[in-house]
Scaffold this active site. Structure first.
Site, PDB file in Angstrom:
ATOM      1  N   LYS A  13       0.654  -1.097   0.092  1.00 21.09           N
ATOM      2  CA  LYS A  13       0.111  -0.087  -0.231  1.00 21.09           C
ATOM      3  C   LYS A  13       0.847   1.157   0.105  1.00 21.09           C
ATOM      4  O   LYS A  13       0.683   2.157  -0.930  1.00 21.09           O
ATOM      5  CB  LYS A  13      -0.841  -0.076   0.999  1.00 21.09           C
ATOM      6  CG  LYS A  13      -1.757  -1.142   1.200  1.00 21.09           C
ATOM      7  CD  LYS A  13      -2.793  -0.944   2.564  1.00 21.09           C
ATOM      8  CE  LYS A  13      -2.126  -1.355   3.911  1.00 21.09           C
ATOM      9  NZ  LYS A  13      -1.525  -2.441   4.240  1.00 21.09           N
ATOM     10  N   ARG A  88     -10.215   0.897   8.194  1.00 15.43           N
ATOM     11  CA  ARG A  88      -9.712  -0.577   8.669  1.00 15.43           C
ATOM     12  C   ARG A  88     -10.917  -1.550   9.434  1.00 15.43           C
ATOM     13  O   ARG A  88     -10.530  -2.649   9.636  1.00 15.43           O
ATOM     14  CB  ARG A  88      -8.394  -0.352   9.491  1.00 15.43           C
ATOM     15  CG  ARG A  88      -7.324  -0.916   9.102  1.00 15.43           C
ATOM     16  CD  ARG A  88      -6.307  -0.667  10.044  1.00 15.43           C
ATOM     17  NE  ARG A  88      -5.119  -1.521   9.669  1.00 15.43           N
ATOM     18  CZ  ARG A  88      -3.841  -1.061   9.224  1.00 15.43           C
ATOM     19  NH1 ARG A  88      -3.975   0.144   8.528  1.00 15.43           N
ATOM     20  NH2 ARG A  88      -2.824  -1.878   9.157  1.00 15.43           N
ATOM     21  N   ARG A 127      11.216  -5.757   5.095  1.00 19.48           N
ATOM     22  CA  ARG A 127      11.084  -4.047   4.796  1.00 19.48           C
ATOM     23  C   ARG A 127      12.217  -3.441   5.517  1.00 19.48           C
ATOM     24  O   ARG A 127      12.306  -3.601   6.727  1.00 19.48           O
ATOM     25  CB  ARG A 127       9.717  -3.832   5.359  1.00 19.48           C
ATOM     26  CG  ARG A 127       9.377  -2.218   5.037  1.00 19.48           C
ATOM     27  CD  ARG A 127       8.186  -1.802   5.434  1.00 19.48           C
ATOM     28  NE  ARG A 127       7.426  -2.565   6.086  1.00 19.48           N
ATOM     29  CZ  ARG A 127       6.049  -2.427   6.223  1.00 19.48           C
ATOM     30  NH1 ARG A 127       5.469  -1.983   5.355  1.00 19.48           N
ATOM     31  NH2 ARG A 127       5.568  -3.198   7.323  1.00 19.48           N
ATOM     32  N   ARG A 160      10.895  -1.626  11.226  1.00 17.08           N
ATOM     33  CA  ARG A 160       9.785  -1.129  11.983  1.00 17.08           C
ATOM     34  C   ARG A 160       9.570  -2.099  13.194  1.00 17.08           C
ATOM     35  O   ARG A 160       9.783  -3.367  13.159  1.00 17.08           O
ATOM     36  CB  ARG A 160       8.522  -1.313  11.100  1.00 17.08           C
ATOM     37  CG  ARG A 160       7.953   0.089  10.659  1.00 17.08           C
ATOM     38  CD  ARG A 160       6.799   0.131   9.873  1.00 17.08           C
ATOM     39  NE  ARG A 160       5.666  -0.618  10.247  1.00 17.08           N
ATOM     40  CZ  ARG A 160       4.484  -0.610   9.536  1.00 17.08           C
ATOM     41  NH1 ARG A 160       4.679  -0.107   8.239  1.00 17.08           N
ATOM     42  NH2 ARG A 160       3.643  -1.392   9.721  1.00 17.08           N
ATOM     43  N   ARG A 171      -0.928  -9.461  12.714  1.00 13.93           N
ATOM     44  CA  ARG A 171      -1.361  -8.170  11.797  1.00 13.93           C
ATOM     45  C   ARG A 171      -2.228  -8.781  10.584  1.00 13.93           C
ATOM     46  O   ARG A 171      -3.298  -8.046  10.333  1.00 13.93           O
ATOM     47  CB  ARG A 171      -0.414  -7.120  11.526  1.00 13.93           C
ATOM     48  CG  ARG A 171       0.183  -6.506  12.376  1.00 13.93           C
ATOM     49  CD  ARG A 171       1.471  -5.799  12.189  1.00 13.93           C
ATOM     50  NE  ARG A 171       1.619  -5.296  10.837  1.00 13.93           N
ATOM     51  CZ  ARG A 171       2.742  -5.107  10.205  1.00 13.93           C
ATOM     52  NH1 ARG A 171       3.938  -5.335  10.688  1.00 13.93           N
ATOM     53  NH2 ARG A 171       2.742  -4.435   9.058  1.00 13.93           N
TER      54      ARG A 171
HETATM   55  P1  AP5 Z   1       4.724  -1.561   1.641  1.00 15.80           P
HETATM   56  O1  AP5 Z   1       4.348  -0.777   0.725  1.00 15.80           O
HETATM   57  O2  AP5 Z   1       5.481  -0.961   3.010  1.00 15.80           O
HETATM   58  O3  AP5 Z   1       3.382  -2.632   2.403  1.00 15.80           O
HETATM   59  P2  AP5 Z   1       1.941  -1.780   3.138  1.00 15.80           P
HETATM   60  O4  AP5 Z   1       1.012  -2.508   2.380  1.00 15.80           O
HETATM   61  O5  AP5 Z   1       2.191  -0.369   3.348  1.00 15.80           O
HETATM   62  O6  AP5 Z   1       2.154  -2.612   4.595  1.00 15.80           O
HETATM   63  P3  AP5 Z   1       2.286  -1.982   5.951  1.00 15.80           P
HETATM   64  O7  AP5 Z   1       2.953  -3.096   6.967  1.00 15.80           O
HETATM   65  O8  AP5 Z   1       2.434  -0.650   6.173  1.00 15.80           O
HETATM   66  O9  AP5 Z   1       0.788  -2.234   6.287  1.00 15.80           O
HETATM   67  P4  AP5 Z   1      -0.101  -2.407   7.512  1.00 15.80           P
HETATM   68  O10 AP5 Z   1      -1.546  -2.152   7.300  1.00 15.80           O
HETATM   69  O11 AP5 Z   1       0.339  -3.408   8.361  1.00 15.80           O
HETATM   70  O12 AP5 Z   1       0.727  -1.164   8.482  1.00 15.80           O
HETATM   71  P5  AP5 Z   1       0.315   0.502   8.696  1.00 15.80           P
HETATM   72  O13 AP5 Z   1       1.393   1.235   8.949  1.00 15.80           O
HETATM   73  O14 AP5 Z   1      -0.830   0.768   7.828  1.00 15.80           O
HETATM   74  O15 AP5 Z   1       5.520  -2.842   1.191  1.00 15.80           O
HETATM   75  C1  AP5 Z   1       5.985  -3.991   2.325  1.00 15.80           C
HETATM   76  C2  AP5 Z   1       7.309  -4.462   1.814  1.00 15.80           C
HETATM   77  O16 AP5 Z   1       7.231  -5.110   0.625  1.00 15.80           O
HETATM   78  C3  AP5 Z   1       8.331  -3.297   1.626  1.00 15.80           C
HETATM   79  O17 AP5 Z   1       9.623  -3.546   2.048  1.00 15.80           O
HETATM   80  C4  AP5 Z   1       8.364  -3.209   0.102  1.00 15.80           C
HETATM   81  O18 AP5 Z   1       9.569  -2.799  -0.697  1.00 15.80           O
HETATM   82  C5  AP5 Z   1       8.027  -4.327  -0.482  1.00 15.80           C
HETATM   83  N1  AP5 Z   1       7.120  -4.368  -1.646  1.00 15.80           N
HETATM   84  C6  AP5 Z   1       6.008  -3.585  -1.939  1.00 15.80           C
HETATM   85  N2  AP5 Z   1       5.608  -4.077  -3.154  1.00 15.80           N
HETATM   86  C7  AP5 Z   1       6.209  -5.116  -3.632  1.00 15.80           C
HETATM   87  C8  AP5 Z   1       6.001  -5.864  -4.794  1.00 15.80           C
HETATM   88  N3  AP5 Z   1       5.201  -5.675  -5.626  1.00 15.80           N
HETATM   89  N4  AP5 Z   1       6.993  -6.910  -4.707  1.00 15.80           N
HETATM   90  C9  AP5 Z   1       7.854  -7.244  -3.872  1.00 15.80           C
HETATM   91  N5  AP5 Z   1       8.011  -6.414  -2.824  1.00 15.80           N
HETATM   92  C10 AP5 Z   1       7.158  -5.234  -2.837  1.00 15.80           C
HETATM   93  O19 AP5 Z   1      -0.226   0.231  10.113  1.00 15.80           O
HETATM   94  C11 AP5 Z   1       0.624  -0.015  11.355  1.00 15.80           C
HETATM   95  C12 AP5 Z   1      -0.275  -0.297  12.518  1.00 15.80           C
HETATM   96  O20 AP5 Z   1      -0.911   1.036  13.110  1.00 15.80           O
HETATM   97  C13 AP5 Z   1      -1.609  -1.213  12.681  1.00 15.80           C
HETATM   98  O21 AP5 Z   1      -0.947  -2.391  13.023  1.00 15.80           O
HETATM   99  C14 AP5 Z   1      -2.239  -0.625  13.740  1.00 15.80           C
HETATM  100  O22 AP5 Z   1      -1.951  -0.986  14.963  1.00 15.80           O
HETATM  101  C15 AP5 Z   1      -2.314   0.900  13.596  1.00 15.80           C
HETATM  102  N6  AP5 Z   1      -3.259   1.490  12.555  1.00 15.80           N
HETATM  103  C16 AP5 Z   1      -2.966   2.176  11.336  1.00 15.80           C
HETATM  104  N7  AP5 Z   1      -3.947   2.257  10.699  1.00 15.80           N
HETATM  105  C17 AP5 Z   1      -5.017   2.069  11.663  1.00 15.80           C
HETATM  106  C18 AP5 Z   1      -6.336   2.312  11.608  1.00 15.80           C
HETATM  107  N8  AP5 Z   1      -7.072   2.957  10.407  1.00 15.80           N
HETATM  108  N9  AP5 Z   1      -7.096   1.708  12.568  1.00 15.80           N
HETATM  109  C19 AP5 Z   1      -6.685   0.932  13.607  1.00 15.80           C
HETATM  110  N10 AP5 Z   1      -5.225   1.107  13.713  1.00 15.80           N
HETATM  111  C20 AP5 Z   1      -4.509   1.430  12.946  1.00 15.80           C
HETATM  112 MG    MG Z   2       2.368   0.886   4.798  1.00 10.55          MG
END
Ligand code: AP5
Ligand code: MG
Ligand code: ZN
Length: 214
Positions: A13, A88, A127, A160, A171
């Site tokens: 994402k 979410r 990552r 992270r 997760r």
């Molecule tokens: P990346 O692009 O970083 O993936 P992502 O989908 O952004 O993954 P996240 O881990 O950030 O998602 P998340 O939803 O768990 O975390 P968030 O920060 O939102 O890519 C991942 C890796 O793969 C990278 O190394 C990249 O280089 C590689 N990659 C990308 N595309 C690729 C491809 N096509 N091929 C190969 N490799 C690839 O949330 C974190 C925490 O915050 C949650 O657990 C929760 O506690 C809290 N939180 C956030 N938002 C909310 C909400 N709305 N409500 C409640 N809690 C929330």
């Molecule tokens: Mg992300």
């Protein structure tokens, strides 16, 4: 353009969001990034969110809903925005719809990046991120030019706190239980754009643009 991007942890994402916001000149609003910023700055919100995030659980709805309600009314969101990691839960999606209605605007698309669970753990655990500029890398799939250093500002890359195998597994479970119902929620509204996220990064982006411009 007003967009949301959905997908399991590690789906890509944030990676795709960076490309999308550059192309369409809209702000990238990642609730995960905003919460991590608050933890770093030790704000009240950060203190409340930290334990949930470390475990890989969701931060309570009321905290993130208030955060997003405030953020999307700022001046830079006038022409659009991309929400990454929000909504979410169904409660968050309903609250977003209500807020948009109040503002007299609506979403254009909900991009859904689909990736099989087997690939997600490797993506998240490998990552590496830059805490200076927020750039994201992967040790195998998207390595920086110099190992362990950001291409843009040479900061030492970090992992992270929630990117351990055990937390990633939790997760993914949380995503399956609480977030995946939103796929049907946006499908019912005719907004869903499904994209195969198991391709190379550039190919995923090409499919997103093709879908948005259809
Ligand atoms: P990346 O692009 O970083 O993936 P992502 O989908 O952004 O993954 P996240 O881990 O950030 O998602 P998340 O939803 O768990 O975390 P968030 O920060 O939102 O890519 C991942 C890796 O793969 C990278 O190394 C990249 O280089 C590689 N990659 C990308 N595309 C690729 C491809 N096509 N091929 C190969 N490799 C690839 O949330 C974190 C925490 O915050 C949650 O657990 C929760 O506690 C809290 N939180 C956030 N938002 C909310 C909400 N709305 N409500 C409640 N809690 C929330
Ligand atoms: Mg992300
Ligand atoms: Zn950097």
């Amino acid at each position: 353009m007003r967009l949301i991007i959905l997908g399991p942890p590690g789906a890509g994402k944030g990676t795709q969001a960076d490309f999308i916001v550059k192309k369409y000149k809209i702000p990238h609003i990642s609730t995960g990034d905003i919460l991590r910023e608050n933890i770093k700055d030790e704000t009240d919100l950060g203190k409340k969110a930290k334990d949930y995030m470390d475990k890989g659980s969701l931060v309570p709805d009321e905290l993130v809903i208030a955060l997003v309600q405030e953020r999307i009314t700022r001046e830079d969101c006038k022409e659009g925005f991309l929400l990454d990691g929000f909504p979410r839960t169904t409660a968050q999606a309903v609250a977003l719809d209500a807020e948009l209605r109040k503002l007299g605007i609506s979403l254009d698309r909900a991009i859904n990046i689909m990736v099989d669970p087997e690939l997600l753990i490797e993506r998240a655990v490998g990552r590496r991120v830059c805490k200076t500029c927020g750039a994201t890398y992967h040790v195998t799939f998207n390595p920086p030019e110099e190992e362990g250093k950001c291409d843009i500002d040479h900061t030492t890359l970090i992992q992270r706190d929630d990117d351990t195998e055990e937390t990633v597994k939790n997760r993914i479970q949380v995503y399956t239980n609480q977030t995946s119902p939103l796929i049907d929620y946006y499908k019912a509204q005719g907004l869903l754009l499904n994209v195969n996220g198991a391709q190379e990064i550039d190919a995923v982006f090409n499919d997103i643009v093709a879908g948005l411009e259809q």
